[in-house]
Design an enzyme around this catalytic site. Structure first.
Site, short mmCIF file in Angstrom:
data_model
loop_
_atom_site.label_atom_id
_atom_site.label_comp_id
_atom_site.label_asym_id
_atom_site.label_seq_id
_atom_site.Cartn_x
_atom_site.Cartn_y
_atom_site.Cartn_z
N ARG A 24 0.84 -1.21 0.00
CA ARG A 24 0.00 0.00 0.00
C ARG A 24 0.88 1.26 0.00
O ARG A 24 0.66 2.18 -0.78
CB ARG A 24 -0.88 -0.02 1.25
CG ARG A 24 -1.79 1.17 1.40
CD ARG A 24 -2.41 1.15 2.77
NE ARG A 24 -3.24 -0.03 2.97
CZ ARG A 24 -4.56 0.01 3.13
NH1 ARG A 24 -5.18 1.16 3.13
NH2 ARG A 24 -5.25 -1.10 3.33
N ARG A 71 13.40 -23.27 3.36
CA ARG A 71 14.57 -23.41 4.25
C ARG A 71 15.79 -23.89 3.46
O ARG A 71 16.81 -24.23 4.05
CB ARG A 71 14.25 -24.39 5.39
CG ARG A 71 13.29 -23.84 6.44
CD ARG A 71 13.55 -24.53 7.77
NE ARG A 71 12.53 -24.32 8.78
CZ ARG A 71 12.51 -23.27 9.60
NH1 ARG A 71 13.41 -22.34 9.50
NH2 ARG A 71 11.57 -23.19 10.52
N ASP A 127 8.94 -17.09 17.98
CA ASP A 127 9.84 -17.47 19.08
C ASP A 127 10.31 -16.27 19.92
O ASP A 127 10.76 -16.45 21.04
CB ASP A 127 11.10 -18.17 18.53
CG ASP A 127 10.76 -19.39 17.68
OD1 ASP A 127 9.66 -19.94 17.86
OD2 ASP A 127 11.58 -19.79 16.84
N GLY A 171 8.88 -22.77 19.80
CA GLY A 171 9.85 -21.86 20.43
C GLY A 171 11.28 -22.12 20.01
O GLY A 171 12.19 -21.45 20.48
N HIS A 249 2.44 -26.80 14.80
CA HIS A 249 2.43 -25.77 13.76
C HIS A 249 1.10 -25.03 13.67
O HIS A 249 1.04 -23.96 13.04
CB HIS A 249 2.82 -26.37 12.42
CG HIS A 249 4.27 -26.71 12.35
ND1 HIS A 249 4.82 -27.73 13.08
CD2 HIS A 249 5.30 -26.13 11.69
CE1 HIS A 249 6.12 -27.78 12.86
NE2 HIS A 249 6.44 -26.82 12.02
N GLN A 251 -0.09 -23.50 15.97
CA GLN A 251 0.24 -22.27 16.70
C GLN A 251 0.95 -21.26 15.78
O GLN A 251 0.66 -20.07 15.83
CB GLN A 251 1.15 -22.62 17.87
CG GLN A 251 1.58 -21.45 18.70
CD GLN A 251 2.44 -21.84 19.88
OE1 GLN A 251 3.20 -22.81 19.81
NE2 GLN A 251 2.32 -21.11 20.96
N ARG A 252 1.85 -21.75 14.95
CA ARG A 252 2.58 -20.84 14.06
C ARG A 252 1.68 -20.23 12.99
O ARG A 252 1.90 -19.12 12.52
CB ARG A 252 3.76 -21.57 13.41
CG ARG A 252 4.76 -20.59 12.84
CD ARG A 252 6.03 -21.25 12.43
NE ARG A 252 5.94 -21.87 11.14
CZ ARG A 252 6.86 -22.69 10.65
NH1 ARG A 252 7.92 -23.00 11.37
NH2 ARG A 252 6.72 -23.23 9.46
#
Ligand code: F6P
Length: 317
Positions: A24, A71, A127, A171, A249, A251-252
């Protein structure tokens, strides 16, 4: 100015909000912006996409990232520097806006600075373990997700007493996330990899807690040593049933909290301003309640361990 946005390493809630906010700003400022899919591996393969405005608005509050990450250590390829320079030249890219966690900040950003590639990093990790930052984008959303899980556990613990509940958070190797969740959820114990406890002591404490209040809630970090042994040994030593929940995951990928929406937009503003002002390399750090630009590639080596006083307070040590 043309910016390429990309994500490296683990995603975090708030990335979509920050991408939307940056796009934006760029639009309003007359700048161009595009995205690279699949991290540096994708950028080197020219997996470049236009950012769809309506999709961004729709997903700004959702976890994950509309630009998939990777990764793969693509920059370790011996030809990476040359290929990256070629891709950026061919597509007229002036700079990279990079989302990533501790590894990206400590290893990737200095490499890019050394190659004279203009790049600003926004620390994004649930984390909250980035050196020099009080806070990293996504942490609050991950804590909120855990809070909801705790509410469910407390309800069932009340309805059917006599059990020990272990709630495992993500974490990575640090306990910052678990400590924050243990504190705000009023857990009976917090188990952090930085401060391992003796199993006999832990079993005795849990017996006391269950005898006193009917059930016990323990929040532990995924990196706590030998969790399998804990799960097997605690019931054996206490004679009390144990129930284990790992947030994993889910949670992530949590929805983005109000706080993270604010942080994401503030960080994007600082990054855009920095590029406009001619800054070539930096990290947007959240410090003392505001987003600031740390000039240069890396803001430090390691974050100090989780607050020991808070940990001792929760565990009544
Ligand atoms: O660093 C973010 C994080 O979600 C950690 O909390 C967790 O240990 C790790 O990433 C999981 O990584 P992966 O998605 O590769 O399994």
């Amino acid at each position: 100015m043309k910016t390429c946005i990309m994500v490296s390493g683990g995603d975090a809630p708030g990335i979509n909000t920050a991408i939307e906010a940056y796009a934006r700003l760029a639009r309003l400022g007359g700048d161009q912006v595009l995205g690279a899919r699949n991290g540096f591996a994708g950028l080197l393969d020219e997996q470049l996409v236009e950012l769809d405005r309506s999709l961004l608005s729709l997903l700004a509050g959702r976890g994950g990232s509309i630009l998939p990450s990777s990764r793969r250590p693509a920059l370790q390829d011996p030809n990476a520097r040359e290929r990256l320079g070629d891709v950026m030249r061919r597509h007229g890219i002036d700079n990279l806006l990079l989302f990533g966690g501790d590894g990206t900040i400590r290893h990737v950003a200095p490499l890019l600075a050394g190659w004279d590639i203009s790049c600003i990093v926004l620390p994004t990790t649930i984390d909250n373990d980035v050196a020099g930052a009080d806070y990293t984008l996504g942490h609050d959303s991950a804590c909120n997700f855990a809070t909801q899980a705790v509410a469910g556990i407390r309800a069932t613990a009340h309805a059917l007493p006599g059990r020990i509940f272990l709630l495992e958070t993500l974490g990575a190797p640090t306990g910052h996330l678990a400590l924050a969740i243990a504190y705000t959820s009023g857990a009976d114990l917090a188990l952090l990899p930085e401060y391992p406890l003796e199993l006999d002591w832990l079993s005795e404490r849990l017996k006391q807690i269950v005898a006193r209040q009917g059930a016990a809630l323990v929040v532990l970090s995924e990196a706590y040593p030998d969790i399998d042994r804990l799960v097997k040994e605690i019931p054996r030593r206490t004679g009390i049933r144990l129930r284990y929940t790992a947030l994993g995951h889910a949670q992530r990928g949590a929805d983005v909290s109000h706080r993270d929406r604010c942080v994401a937009r503030d960080m994007s503003r600082v990054a855009w301003r920095a590029f406009k002002d001619g800054d070539r390399n930096g990290t947007v750090l959240w410090r003392a309640g505001a987003a600031i630009l740390h000039h240069g590639s890396s803001p430090g080596e390691h974050k100090p361990p989780p607050d020991r006083h808070l940990y001792e307070y929760i565990n009544q040590l």
